[in-house]
Design an enzyme around this catalytic site. Structure first.
Site, mmCIF file in Angstrom:
data_model
loop_
_atom_site.group_PDB
_atom_site.id
_atom_site.type_symbol
_atom_site.label_atom_id
_atom_site.label_comp_id
_atom_site.label_asym_id
_atom_site.label_seq_id
_atom_site.Cartn_x
_atom_site.Cartn_y
_atom_site.Cartn_z
ATOM 1 N N ASP A 187 1.106 -1.143 -0.238
ATOM 2 C CA ASP A 187 0.251 0.170 -0.003
ATOM 3 C C ASP A 187 0.805 1.455 -0.111
ATOM 4 O O ASP A 187 1.191 1.588 1.440
ATOM 5 C CB ASP A 187 -1.129 0.032 1.217
ATOM 6 C CG ASP A 187 -2.184 0.951 1.341
ATOM 7 O OD1 ASP A 187 -1.916 2.134 0.494
ATOM 8 O OD2 ASP A 187 -2.891 0.503 2.064
ATOM 9 N N HIS A 192 0.052 8.063 3.924
ATOM 10 C CA HIS A 192 0.992 7.225 5.178
ATOM 11 C C HIS A 192 2.164 7.130 5.076
ATOM 12 O O HIS A 192 2.765 6.867 6.336
ATOM 13 C CB HIS A 192 0.488 5.480 5.178
ATOM 14 C CG HIS A 192 -0.635 5.329 5.018
ATOM 15 N ND1 HIS A 192 -2.043 5.811 5.664
ATOM 16 C CD2 HIS A 192 -1.128 4.529 3.933
ATOM 17 C CE1 HIS A 192 -2.583 5.111 5.483
ATOM 18 N NE2 HIS A 192 -2.671 4.645 4.208
ATOM 19 N N ILE A 207 -0.757 9.257 9.095
ATOM 20 C CA ILE A 207 -2.081 8.335 9.258
ATOM 21 C C ILE A 207 -1.087 6.391 9.320
ATOM 22 O O ILE A 207 -0.540 6.258 8.031
ATOM 23 C CB ILE A 207 -3.097 8.558 9.269
ATOM 24 C CG1 ILE A 207 -3.852 8.400 8.064
ATOM 25 C CG2 ILE A 207 -3.748 9.984 9.536
ATOM 26 C CD1 ILE A 207 -5.130 8.158 7.610
ATOM 27 N N GLY A 210 -5.309 2.034 7.440
ATOM 28 C CA GLY A 210 -6.077 1.178 8.863
ATOM 29 C C GLY A 210 -6.287 -0.513 8.285
ATOM 30 O O GLY A 210 -6.481 -0.715 9.493
#
Length: 284
Positions: A187, A192, A207, A210
């Site tokens: 990803d 991120h 962040i 998830g």
């Protein structure tokens, strides 16, 4: 262009070859925080090739996590990717994931729900190898501004934990470099990693993925409530309720039930801000 739910659901599944080996498994496990302490025998099951077993959430990154990319380009799905959020995830295991594999993934849009101001797109991927089915993943995508096309609203997915104190509560520290390591499993979203990109997206800093918190929480459940046995997991479902930042701490609460563990995950440093909710691990 509005979503054409009927066209999306009736489209032929897209097939993709998936291949993985022990290094992919080890990298994924390190990316979700395994290996601390490095010499702990319980952690070596995640990091040492001679003892390796596979956490079921690896299914979300096998082959670089191709299911979401394929599903979002399906016929009838024409949405603004900047308005897309990962709403929830389910992995159903048909048998334990092998340490190395050659498999075929069949991915399609399983459902499209009209939430009024948004749409929920359910992407389903079935993975099988020469010995039969391995796992099924349902990825729920929340597309802001894409509702109002006249479709079904869909089922409610709220799952409240038991009205009692949790049976287990554990905390898992998130390293400052956790997202940088996890993204090597496929990803590459700059949200991120790139502070400038994160700021434009409305966050004070990059962040955590998830699906990284998803894997961290499953590992905590396996290690705490399932005697460290990944083969006991039958399915794992969650709703992403908020974000957590590298450097923060996840607080994982577990309520044990017969054949099921109810789970919540929160960010300790922000007054237990919700991260994962409506979370269930079904097991044997």
């Amino acid at each position: 262009m509005p979503i054409d739910a009927a066209k999306a659901i009736s489209a032929e599944p897209r097939s993709t070859a998936l291949t993985w080996g022990h290094k992919d498994i080890q990298l994924y496990h390190l990316g979700i925080g395994a290996g601390i302490p490095a010499t702990d025998p319980e952690e070596l099951r995640y990091t040492l090739e001679s003892r390796l077993h596979v956490l079921p959430s690896f299914a979300t990154v096998a082959g670089g996590g191709m299911a979401m990319a394929g599903g979002m380009s399906a016929p009838g799905i024409d949405v603004d990717l900047a308005a897309v959020l990962h709403g929830g995830q389910t992995v159903q295991l048909h048998r334990p994931i092998p340490v190395s594999g050659d498999a075929t993934q069949s991915a399609k849009v399983a459902a499209v729900y009209d939430k009024g101001k948004a749409a929920v797109i359910v992407l389903r991927s079935d993975v099988a190898d020469a010995d039969g089915p391995l796992w099924t993943c349902d990825t729920r995508i929340f597309a802001r501004g894409e509702g109002g096309f006249g479709g079904e609203r869909g089922p409610s997915e709220r799952v409240e934990p038991p009205a009692r104190e949790p049976d287990d509560t554990v905390e898992r520290a998130i390293r400052e470099d956790q997202a940088l390591l996890y993204r090597l499993s496929g990803d590459w979203n700059p949200l991120h990693a790139d502070p400038a990109f994160a700021e434009v997206a409305g966050f004070e800093r990059p962040i955590l993925h998830g699906l990284c918190s998803y894997g961290m929480v499953l590992k905590a459940v396996v290690d705490t409530a399932l005697d460290g046995d990944v083969a006991r997991v039958r399915s794992y479902t969650t709703r992403f309720a908020g974000v957590v930042y590298p450097g923060e701490t996840l607080r994982v609460r577990m309520w044990r039930d017969e054949g099921r563990v109810h789970v919540t995950a929160t960010a300790v440093e922000r007054d237990d801000a919700p991260v994962l909710t409506d979370t269930i691990v079904d097991h044997v």
